[in-house]
Design a protein around this motif. Structure first.
Motif, PDB file in Angstrom:
ATOM      1  N   GLY A  13     -17.102  -8.581  -3.336  1.00 57.79           N
ATOM      2  CA  GLY A  13     -16.321  -9.552  -4.096  1.00 57.79           C
ATOM      3  C   GLY A  13     -16.505  -9.427  -5.591  1.00 57.79           C
ATOM      4  N   GLY A  14     -17.624  -8.848  -6.032  1.00 55.36           N
ATOM      5  CA  GLY A  14     -17.846  -8.698  -7.471  1.00 55.36           C
ATOM      6  C   GLY A  14     -17.276  -7.416  -8.032  1.00 55.36           C
ATOM      7  N   SER A  15     -16.664  -6.574  -7.204  1.00 51.39           N
ATOM      8  CA  SER A  15     -16.107  -5.302  -7.660  1.00 51.39           C
ATOM      9  C   SER A  15     -14.650  -5.212  -7.208  1.00 51.39           C
ATOM     10  CB  SER A  15     -16.915  -4.134  -7.092  1.00 51.39           C
ATOM     11  OG  SER A  15     -16.921  -4.181  -5.679  1.00 51.39           O
ATOM     12  N   PRO A  16     -13.843  -4.360  -7.874  1.00 49.79           N
ATOM     13  CA  PRO A  16     -12.422  -4.262  -7.506  1.00 49.79           C
ATOM     14  C   PRO A  16     -12.227  -3.676  -6.114  1.00 49.79           C
ATOM     15  CG  PRO A  16     -12.998  -2.621  -9.162  1.00 49.79           C
ATOM     16  CD  PRO A  16     -14.170  -3.529  -9.040  1.00 49.79           C
ATOM     17  N   GLN A  17     -11.296  -4.256  -5.369  1.00 45.96           N
ATOM     18  CA  GLN A  17     -10.992  -3.817  -4.013  1.00 45.96           C
ATOM     19  C   GLN A  17      -9.485  -3.794  -3.800  1.00 45.96           C
ATOM     20  OE1 GLN A  17     -13.348  -5.703  -0.716  1.00 45.96           O
ATOM     21  NE2 GLN A  17     -13.805  -7.158  -2.331  1.00 45.96           N
ATOM     22  N   ALA A  18      -9.069  -2.933  -2.897  1.00 51.81           N
ATOM     23  CA  ALA A  18      -7.672  -2.909  -2.450  1.00 51.81           C
ATOM     24  C   ALA A  18      -7.657  -2.805  -0.942  1.00 51.81           C
ATOM     25  CB  ALA A  18      -6.920  -1.744  -3.084  1.00 51.81           C
ATOM     26  N   MET A  19      -6.815  -3.599  -0.307  1.00 54.59           N
ATOM     27  CA  MET A  19      -6.656  -3.593   1.143  1.00 54.59           C
ATOM     28  C   MET A  19      -5.247  -3.086   1.468  1.00 54.59           C
ATOM     29  SD  MET A  19      -9.208  -5.606   0.223  1.00 54.59           S
ATOM     30  CE  MET A  19      -8.373  -6.963  -0.575  1.00 54.59           C
ATOM     31  N   ILE A  20      -5.162  -2.047   2.281  1.00 56.49           N
ATOM     32  CA  ILE A  20      -3.870  -1.449   2.615  1.00 56.49           C
ATOM     33  C   ILE A  20      -3.776  -1.303   4.130  1.00 56.49           C
ATOM     34  CG2 ILE A  20      -3.776  -0.210   0.411  1.00 56.49           C
ATOM     35  CD1 ILE A  20      -4.551   2.347   1.884  1.00 56.49           C
ATOM     36  N   PRO A  21      -2.578  -1.118   4.679  1.00 55.49           N
ATOM     37  CA  PRO A  21      -2.455  -0.914   6.127  1.00 55.49           C
ATOM     38  C   PRO A  21      -3.267   0.294   6.589  1.00 55.49           C
ATOM     39  CG  PRO A  21      -0.309  -1.335   5.139  1.00 55.49           C
ATOM     40  CD  PRO A  21      -1.265  -1.155   4.008  1.00 55.49           C
ATOM     41  N   HIS A  22      -3.962   0.141   7.708  1.00 57.14           N
ATOM     42  CA  HIS A  22      -4.779   1.234   8.216  1.00 57.14           C
ATOM     43  C   HIS A  22      -3.942   2.472   8.524  1.00 57.14           C
ATOM     44  CE1 HIS A  22      -7.140   3.474  11.285  1.00 57.14           C
ATOM     45  NE2 HIS A  22      -8.139   3.180  10.468  1.00 57.14           N
ATOM     46  N   THR A  23      -2.725   2.259   8.981  1.00 57.56           N
ATOM     47  CA  THR A  23      -1.844   3.387   9.283  1.00 57.56           C
ATOM     48  C   THR A  23      -1.559   4.213   8.031  1.00 57.56           C
ATOM     49  OG1 THR A  23      -0.012   1.812   9.020  1.00 57.56           O
ATOM     50  CG2 THR A  23      -0.713   2.311  11.264  1.00 57.56           C
ATOM     51  N   THR A  24      -1.401   3.535   6.896  1.00 56.56           N
ATOM     52  CA  THR A  24      -1.174   4.237   5.631  1.00 56.56           C
ATOM     53  C   THR A  24      -2.467   4.865   5.129  1.00 56.56           C
ATOM     54  OG1 THR A  24       0.476   2.534   5.133  1.00 56.56           O
ATOM     55  CG2 THR A  24      -0.177   3.983   3.328  1.00 56.56           C
ATOM     56  N   PHE A  25      -3.557   4.137   5.286  1.00 66.20           N
ATOM     57  CA  PHE A  25      -4.871   4.594   4.821  1.00 66.20           C
ATOM     58  C   PHE A  25      -5.224   5.960   5.410  1.00 66.20           C
ATOM     59  CE2 PHE A  25      -9.436   4.952   5.548  1.00 66.20           C
ATOM     60  CZ  PHE A  25      -9.966   4.680   4.304  1.00 66.20           C
ATOM     61  N   THR A  26      -5.018   6.135   6.705  1.00 60.89           N
ATOM     62  CA  THR A  26      -5.407   7.391   7.356  1.00 60.89           C
ATOM     63  C   THR A  26      -4.593   8.588   6.863  1.00 60.89           C
ATOM     64  OG1 THR A  26      -3.891   6.924   9.192  1.00 60.89           O
ATOM     65  CG2 THR A  26      -6.182   6.227   9.449  1.00 60.89           C
ATOM     66  N   LYS A  27      -3.454   8.340   6.231  1.00 57.55           N
ATOM     67  CA  LYS A  27      -2.602   9.431   5.749  1.00 57.55           C
ATOM     68  C   LYS A  27      -2.878   9.802   4.289  1.00 57.55           C
ATOM     69  CE  LYS A  27       1.188   8.305   8.908  1.00 57.55           C
ATOM     70  NZ  LYS A  27       0.677   9.246   9.890  1.00 57.55           N
ATOM     71  N   VAL A  28      -3.375   8.826   3.491  1.00 60.77           N
ATOM     72  CA  VAL A  28      -3.507   9.092   2.050  1.00 60.77           C
ATOM     73  C   VAL A  28      -4.957   9.125   1.569  1.00 60.77           C
ATOM     74  CG1 VAL A  28      -1.255   8.027   1.625  1.00 60.77           C
ATOM     75  CG2 VAL A  28      -3.327   6.655   1.346  1.00 60.77           C
ATOM     76  N   ALA A  29      -5.869   8.495   2.306  1.00 58.67           N
ATOM     77  CA  ALA A  29      -7.242   8.345   1.804  1.00 58.67           C
ATOM     78  C   ALA A  29      -8.096   9.571   2.124  1.00 58.67           C
ATOM     79  CB  ALA A  29      -7.881   7.105   2.403  1.00 58.67           C
ATOM     80  N   ARG A  30      -9.047   9.830   1.261  1.00 59.03           N
ATOM     81  CA  ARG A  30     -10.072  10.836   1.510  1.00 59.03           C
ATOM     82  C   ARG A  30     -11.329  10.077   1.950  1.00 59.03           C
ATOM     83  NH1 ARG A  30      -7.227  12.360  -2.986  1.00 59.03           N
ATOM     84  NH2 ARG A  30      -8.608  11.210  -4.385  1.00 59.03           N
ATOM     85  N   TYR A  31     -11.631  10.148   3.231  1.00 60.68           N
ATOM     86  CA  TYR A  31     -12.692   9.301   3.769  1.00 60.68           C
ATOM     87  C   TYR A  31     -13.434  10.031   4.886  1.00 60.68           C
ATOM     88  CZ  TYR A  31      -9.609   8.387   7.786  1.00 60.68           C
ATOM     89  OH  TYR A  31      -8.822   8.520   8.910  1.00 60.68           O
ATOM     90  N   PHE A  32     -14.633   9.512   5.218  1.00 57.96           N
ATOM     91  CA  PHE A  32     -15.407  10.045   6.338  1.00 57.96           C
ATOM     92  C   PHE A  32     -14.828   9.483   7.636  1.00 57.96           C
ATOM     93  CE2 PHE A  32     -18.577  10.419   2.911  1.00 57.96           C
ATOM     94  CZ  PHE A  32     -18.917  11.754   3.074  1.00 57.96           C
TER      95      PHE A  32
END
Length: 419
Positions: free
Chosen positions: A214-233
């Motif tokens: 909560g003390g740092s910037p966050q963005a919440m996006i649809p998981h379906t979109t996340f898996t296509k654009v994000a670089r994640y483990f």
């Protein structure tokens, strides 16, 4: 009876006065004693306050998720998990990844009211010339607010239709809105996440939490979109499950376990290759971890008390030598060995109690700084004060036993001749 009590109180006050005189007369030796005990007590108070604050925050966070919410993860190990990445020390690596299909299957169960799943990553975010290099971006299913708590204070959440269509929409938290859109309304604006444009549809305020972002910037996006654009483990999806009202958590958990085992084709003799975790299990794991901290606390405080104890022996032996004639006079006038020992033990306990008082003040100061300058709501628990006082007194009595015993065994005739 009252006369005996009055005599004991008088001897105790006399011992306290003599101990204070010893402190004034031998400032260097007394300082060593007081400092050693103070450090030991400070460690107890400071660590107890910090752990109590963390426990309070963990409890609050779990309560904000709802007391009946439980979780499905790839693996879960209580206490400290030491791993070098090998299959031997990390058997969970053989567990299959959780999938959105499994999450949706769980949602269809009759004992389950709602399910949400998530995966996260960090990446850059920007709006026109404003840039943030490290933003927490989480891919959620649409019901995430129901499970996470908090409030969407402006705009809306992304919809089920947007989720299904992989739409590039985002809900940002208030901290991100302040940093990217100072003085502007962020709704409808297009930001870039992972180099892709996203439309801001809502602003979210997270409930206060020690472990949240909560003390740092966050963005919440649809998981379906996340898996296509994000670089994640990949492979670290978390699923949160809310049981139907009127159904026990245990009953819902049993149905979830049976459903996942059936989906994965596990035979009755095979162990689960996933974990279903209740909030009680999370608290048990936290208790196991804090037990390790308290073991460290005990070791550190013991060193300080040992240093203080050595100082007690030194000061009390000097006191016995300097007061040999006084002891001889008291014995000649009828003082018993027990009375002599009592007085010297009171003196020793007074010295360590002074160190304990200093340590409690120092520990309270550390707790205040932790509470003031960190997210941890550190508070000094009453039990730690009681333990600190008892540890101080016991240290004084234990290390004061030898000098007190030596004083009580002095021959009165030889003591009176002492120069």
């Amino acid at each position: 009876m009252f006369r005996s009590l009055a005599n004991s109180l008088t001897r105790m006050l006399e011992g306290v006065g003599i101990a204070l005189d010893s402190v004034r007369a031998s400032k260097a030796r007394a300082a060593l004693t007081i400092l050693g005990v103070a450090i030991g007590v400070m460690v107890v108070i400071a660590m107890a306050a910090t752990v109590t604050g963390i426990r309070h925050s963990v409890t609050e966070q779990l309560e904000s998720l709802g007391p009946r919410t439980f979780f499905v993860q790839r693996f879960f190990q209580e206490g400290l998990n030491i791993s070098d990445g090998s299959d031997e020390l990390s058997p969970w690596r053989r567990n299959p990844w959780l999938t959105p299909d499994e999450a949706m299957m769980i949602r269809s169960l009759p004992t389950v009211r709602e399910v949400t799943w998530r995966e996260g990553a960090n990446g850059p975010a920007s709006y026109e010339s404003a840039k943030l290099n490290d933003v927490s971006v989480t891919g959620y299913s649409p019901s995430w607010v129901l499970v996470n708590g908090g409030t969407i204070t402006a705009g809306r959440n992304f919809t089920q239709l947007e989720f299904a269509a992989n739409n590039a929409v985002a809900v940002i938290n208030d901290k991100m809105a302040e940093q990217l859109f100072p003085g502007l309304d962020p709704l409808g604006k297009r930001i870039k996440l992972f180099g892709r444009p996203f439309e801001v549809v809502g602003v979210y305020t997270e409930p206060s939490s020690l472990f949240g972002d909560g003390g740092s910037p966050q963005a919440m996006i649809p998981h379906t979109t996340f898996t296509k654009v994000a670089r994640y483990f990949k492979g670290w999806m978390n699923i949160a499950v809310i049981p139907v009202d009127g159904i026990s958590v245990a009953e819902s958990q049993d149905q979830v376990i049976a459903a996942i085992r059936s989906t994965r084709g596990l035979k009755p003799a095979q162990e689960n290759n996933f974990a279903v975790i209740s909030q009680d299990k999370i608290m048990d794991s936290f208790s196991a971890i804090t037990g390790g901290f308290f073991a460290v606390m005990l070791a550190l405080s013991s060193v300080g008390l040992m240093v203080g104890g050595v100082g007690v022996i030194a000061i009390m032996m000097i006191s016995v030598t300097e007061r040999t004639r006084e002891i001889g006079v008291r014995k000649a006038l009828g003082a018993t060995r027990g009375e002599i020992m009592f007085q010297f033990l009171v003196e020793a306990a007074t010295l360590t109690m002074l160190g304990g008082a200093v340590g409690m003040a120092m520990g309270g100061g550390v707790a205040f700084l932790v509470n003031r300058f960190t997210p941890i709501p550190a508070t000094v628990p009453l039990w730690s004060v009681v333990v600190a006082i008892l540890a101080s007194v016991v240290t004084g009595i234990f290390f004061g036993l030898y000098p007190a015993s030596r004083a009580s065994r002095l021959d009165p005739v030889e003591a009176l001749r002492f120069e």
